[in-house]
Design an enzyme around this catalytic site. Structure first.
Site, PDB file in Angstrom:
ATOM      1  N   GLY A 102      54.397  -4.109  17.916  1.00  0.00           N
ATOM      2  CA  GLY A 102      55.981  -3.689  18.151  1.00  0.00           C
ATOM      3  C   GLY A 102      56.214  -2.353  19.237  1.00  0.00           C
ATOM      4  O   GLY A 102      55.513  -1.605  19.240  1.00  0.00           O
ATOM      5  N   CYS A 110      58.100   0.514  17.472  1.00  0.00           N
ATOM      6  CA  CYS A 110      57.445   0.648  16.177  1.00  0.00           C
ATOM      7  C   CYS A 110      56.707   1.714  15.908  1.00  0.00           C
ATOM      8  O   CYS A 110      55.752   1.594  17.769  1.00  0.00           O
ATOM      9  CB  CYS A 110      56.504  -0.651  15.855  1.00  0.00           C
ATOM     10  N   GLY A 159      52.403  -2.374  13.652  1.00  0.00           N
ATOM     11  CA  GLY A 159      52.469  -1.512  14.799  1.00  0.00           C
ATOM     12  C   GLY A 159      52.335  -1.781  16.180  1.00  0.00           C
ATOM     13  O   GLY A 159      52.776  -1.061  16.894  1.00  0.00           O
TER      14      GLY A 159
END
EC number: 1.7.1.7
Length: 347
Positions: free
Chosen positions: A183, A186, A181
């Site tokens: 990114g 993301c 999570g």
């Protein structure tokens, strides 16, 4: 249900405390590292940064450009066997030794990867990539890959906790990919409520992997060169970058024009854009866990690569680390509430 009370930290929550140094210049810092991997037995030397296996980052063009900096590229899994054949027949062996072959975990992925690896003995890295590395099926695939390719260096993930990191190392992974999570494109954390602050994940997983002779790559969460230094300082052996390398000539994203200005599309691999492109759309039983952004064109990636490596060298000089290998031992993190003076950031 249970609650862990101790605070978990991301890169934005800390700075690295400066220390006395005998280094006279940033040019004295050695960024190249040499690794011998636990299972494959392969030895590799280079700068331990990896371009992410996203189809708007991990391209053949990116691999060719970053190889000149001794940086790895995890080439995305959506190239065909024919595409790979064209690439391996023209790329130098030096470029190929900086390439990771990415794969999913289906039977079709396995067969395709087997065909790709057969094209050149210089292809020594396999990156087994799923969003959720906690499934039994994934662990079994890692074991299957290790049995099939005993001399290939296998990178597998993603996970964020020590016990699963250990499981993957024991199942045959040389390098465990850490991050759920963090990114830039993301949205897993907001769609699912699941995740783990990246710096704490790196510290926990590095401790677990190193205890078994394995290694980790910090995947996601870096927005600037200082974050790369923090990831290495936290114990990461490698750092994987996506957003920091997106938007360049070599990135492979679609170019769009708005009001006379050109932009490149960059999207997460679980986004609606990615699923529409590769599997015909978002399946009815799932939600997209990524977003699509438009980035101003950033030119050749070489300038960004030099900036990242320059920042990393400078970080080492601030703590007296003459080699990147020493950075972890020389790092003391201090918790902070601000990173920088932002008075002119809006200009």
């Amino acid at each position: 249900m249970r609650i862990e009370e101790d605070l978990k930290l991301g890169f934005k929550d800390v700075l690295i405390r400066p220390k006395r140094s005998t280094l006279k210049s940033r040019s004295d810092v050695e960024l190249e590292r040499q690794f011998t991997f636990k299972h494959s037995g392969q030895t590799w030397s280079g700068v331990p940064i990896i371009a992410a296996n996203m189809d708007t980052v991990g391209t053949f063009e990116m691999a060719s450009a970053l190889a000149s900096f001794d940086i790895l590229t995890a080439v995305h899994k959506h190239y065909s066997v024919e595409d790979w054949n064209a690439f391996t027949s023209t790329a130098s062996e030096d470029v190929l030794r900086h390439v990771m072959v990415s794969t999913g975990t289906s039977d079709a992925d396995f067969e395709k990867t087997k065909q790709i690896l057969a094209q050149s003995p210089a292809l020594n890295f396999v990156c087994i990539d799923v969003a959720n590395g906690y499934s039994e099926h994934f662990v079994q695939f890692v074991s299957k890959a290790r049995e099939a390719w005993p001399t290939k260096t296998i990178c597998a993930g993603n996970v964020v906790t020590g016990e699963m990191c250990e499981e993957l190392v024991l199942s045959g992974a040389d390098i465990v990919k850490v991050g759920i999570g963090p990114g830039s494109v993301c949205t897993t954390r907001v769609k699912t409520g699941v995740g783990y602050p990246q710096l704490s994940a790196v510290i926990e997983c590095a401790d677990a992997a190193h205890g078994l002779g394995g290694m980790i790559v910090s995947d996601g969460g870096c927005t600037m060169p200082g974050d790369v230094a923090k990831a290495f300082g936290g114990g990461a052996d490698f750092v994987m970058l996506g957003g920091m390398l997106a938007g360049h000539e070599e990135s492979g994203g679609k170019i769009v024009e708005e009001n006379g200005e050109k932009f490149m599309l960059f999207y997460g691999m679980s986004s609606e854009s990615a699923m529409t492109r590769h599997v015909g759309g978002v399946a009815q039983y799932r939600a997209a866990e990524g977003k699509t952004v438009k980035l101003p064109l950033r030119g050749p990636v070489e300038y960004t690569a030099r900036d990242i490596l320059g920042g990393l060298r400078s970080a080492c000089t601030y703590v007296g680390a003459s080699r990147l290998k020493e950075l972890t031992k020389r790092t003391t993190f201090i918790r902070v509430q601000e990173q920088e003076n932002r008075v002119f950031n809006s200009l």
